[in-house]
Scaffold this motif. Structure first.
Motif, short mmCIF file in Angstrom:
data_model
loop_
_atom_site.label_atom_id
_atom_site.label_comp_id
_atom_site.label_asym_id
_atom_site.label_seq_id
_atom_site.Cartn_x
_atom_site.Cartn_y
_atom_site.Cartn_z
N GLU A 8 -0.75 50.12 53.31
CA GLU A 8 -2.14 49.99 52.83
C GLU A 8 -2.88 48.93 53.65
OE1 GLU A 8 -4.71 48.81 48.82
OE2 GLU A 8 -2.51 48.66 48.80
N LEU A 9 -2.21 47.83 53.94
CA LEU A 9 -2.84 46.77 54.74
C LEU A 9 -3.25 47.31 56.11
CD1 LEU A 9 -3.61 43.79 55.22
CD2 LEU A 9 -1.29 43.45 56.06
N LEU A 10 -2.35 48.04 56.77
CA LEU A 10 -2.66 48.60 58.09
C LEU A 10 -3.84 49.56 58.01
CD1 LEU A 10 0.94 49.22 59.46
CD2 LEU A 10 -0.70 47.55 60.33
N ALA A 11 -3.86 50.38 56.96
CA ALA A 11 -4.95 51.34 56.81
C ALA A 11 -6.29 50.63 56.62
CB ALA A 11 -4.66 52.27 55.63
N ARG A 12 -6.29 49.57 55.83
CA ARG A 12 -7.54 48.83 55.58
C ARG A 12 -8.00 48.11 56.86
NH1 ARG A 12 -9.20 48.05 50.21
NH2 ARG A 12 -7.78 48.95 48.67
N VAL A 13 -7.05 47.56 57.60
CA VAL A 13 -7.39 46.91 58.88
C VAL A 13 -8.03 47.92 59.83
CG1 VAL A 13 -6.38 45.92 60.98
CG2 VAL A 13 -5.72 45.03 58.74
N VAL A 41 -11.62 48.90 58.66
CA VAL A 41 -12.63 47.87 58.92
C VAL A 41 -12.95 47.78 60.40
CG1 VAL A 41 -13.07 45.38 58.87
CG2 VAL A 41 -12.16 46.52 56.83
N LEU A 42 -11.93 47.86 61.25
CA LEU A 42 -12.17 47.80 62.69
C LEU A 42 -13.01 48.98 63.16
CD1 LEU A 42 -8.66 46.63 63.94
CD2 LEU A 42 -10.78 45.30 63.99
N ARG A 43 -12.75 50.18 62.61
CA ARG A 43 -13.57 51.34 62.96
C ARG A 43 -15.00 51.15 62.48
NH1 ARG A 43 -9.01 54.36 61.38
NH2 ARG A 43 -9.95 54.74 59.34
N ARG A 44 -15.14 50.69 61.24
CA ARG A 44 -16.47 50.51 60.66
C ARG A 44 -17.28 49.48 61.44
NH1 ARG A 44 -14.90 50.09 55.64
NH2 ARG A 44 -15.07 47.84 55.32
N CYS A 45 -16.61 48.47 61.92
CA CYS A 45 -17.29 47.40 62.67
C CYS A 45 -17.27 47.66 64.17
CB CYS A 45 -16.64 46.05 62.36
SG CYS A 45 -16.77 45.57 60.62
N ARG A 46 -16.76 48.84 64.54
CA ARG A 46 -16.72 49.27 65.94
C ARG A 46 -15.96 48.29 66.82
NH1 ARG A 46 -22.76 51.98 66.80
NH2 ARG A 46 -22.59 53.43 65.04
N LYS A 47 -14.86 47.80 66.29
CA LYS A 47 -13.96 46.94 67.06
C LYS A 47 -12.64 47.68 67.19
CE LYS A 47 -16.09 42.64 65.43
NZ LYS A 47 -16.43 41.99 66.69
N THR A 48 -12.60 48.63 68.09
CA THR A 48 -11.43 49.49 68.23
C THR A 48 -10.59 49.10 69.43
OG1 THR A 48 -12.72 51.10 69.47
CG2 THR A 48 -12.54 51.44 67.10
N GLN A 49 -9.34 49.52 69.42
CA GLN A 49 -8.45 49.25 70.53
C GLN A 49 -8.59 50.33 71.60
OE1 GLN A 49 -4.53 47.41 69.34
NE2 GLN A 49 -4.83 48.82 67.66
N PRO A 66 -3.85 53.56 69.88
CA PRO A 66 -3.35 52.61 68.86
C PRO A 66 -4.07 52.70 67.53
CG PRO A 66 -3.66 51.52 70.98
CD PRO A 66 -4.33 52.86 71.08
N ASP A 67 -5.33 53.17 67.51
CA ASP A 67 -6.06 53.26 66.25
C ASP A 67 -5.50 54.36 65.36
OD1 ASP A 67 -7.90 51.15 66.59
OD2 ASP A 67 -9.06 52.38 67.96
#
Length: 219
Positions: free
Chosen positions: A106-111, A114-122, A134-135
């Motif tokens: 669940e933690l990984l999914a939420r991370v 949030v990264l997708r929503r804030c457009r901070k992707t790997q 990696p996303d």
């Protein structure tokens, strides 16, 4: 690489989060108090913060105010049942929260969300005819998705992050399985053999006698 700051005063929890996010391909750093967190985000750039609310020194709410000025998204770590604290954190600008004790999946999914929503992707990783996202944790070979187990994916990512470097079996086991290597059993060897076969890496993952393995990729 995505950089995550973990702010949690219980070191066992902080280290567990760092280990699992590290295996997922994130670069993580831990601090154990609010003042230390405020100092680190002034000194370095982070893409995400996992932030406990109840901290020594500055509270999580106070650290959140610092993070907002630097456009760092925050996921609050809260104790089970702290509804009022969750609501306050979200109203103050936190992107999400997760209650302790939590499931790592669940933690990984939420991370990731949030990264997708804030457009901070790997960025995707490419070598030979293989691509790693990696996303989504999707691996393709020659444009076709490879059917890898979670451990095989973690093993591949470890090799790629350490390409052309010798990795001891102990290092591989501790990073992929998260426990102490006993020196017996063939868990590492069997997973390496399956990974080589699935991705056609027989000529690129070399066994090193009495040491472990090396992913050999020409520059």
């Amino acid at each position: 690489m995505i950089r995550i700051l973990i702010v949690e005063d219980e070191e066992a929890i902080a280290n567990l989060i760092r280990m699992n996010l590290g295996k997922a391909g994130y670069q993580c750093e831990t601090v154990f108090d609010g003042e230390g967190a405020a100092n680190r985000i002034l000194e370095e750039r982070f893409d995400l913060m996992l932030l406990d609310i109840m901290l020594p020194g500055l509270s999580g709410y106070e650290v959140l105010e610092y993070a907002k000025t630097m456009d760092i998204p925050v996921i609050f770590l809260t104790a089970m049942g702290e509804t009022a604290q969750k609501v306050k954190g979200l109203r103050m600008g936190a992107e999400d929260y997760i209650a302790k004790p939590f499931d790592i999946g669940e933690l990984l999914a939420r991370v990731e969300a949030v990264l997708r929503r804030c457009r901070k992707t790997q960025e995707k990783i490419r070598f030979l005819d293989i691509e790693i996202d990696p996303d989504s944790r999707v691996v393709t070979k020659g444009g076709q998705e490879a059917e890898l187990t979670p451990k095989e994916y973690d093993l591949l990512l470890l090799f790629v992050r350490n390409r052309n470097r010798a990795l001891y079996r102990e290092t591989i086991y501790e990073n992929v399985w998260g426990g102490e290597y006993s020196g017996t059993g063939r868990t590492v060897d069997l997973h390496v053999q399956r990974l080589k076969k699935k991705l056609g890496l027989e000529e690129h993952i070399a066994a090193i006698y009495k040491v472990g393995y090396r992913l050999v990729i020409p520059s």
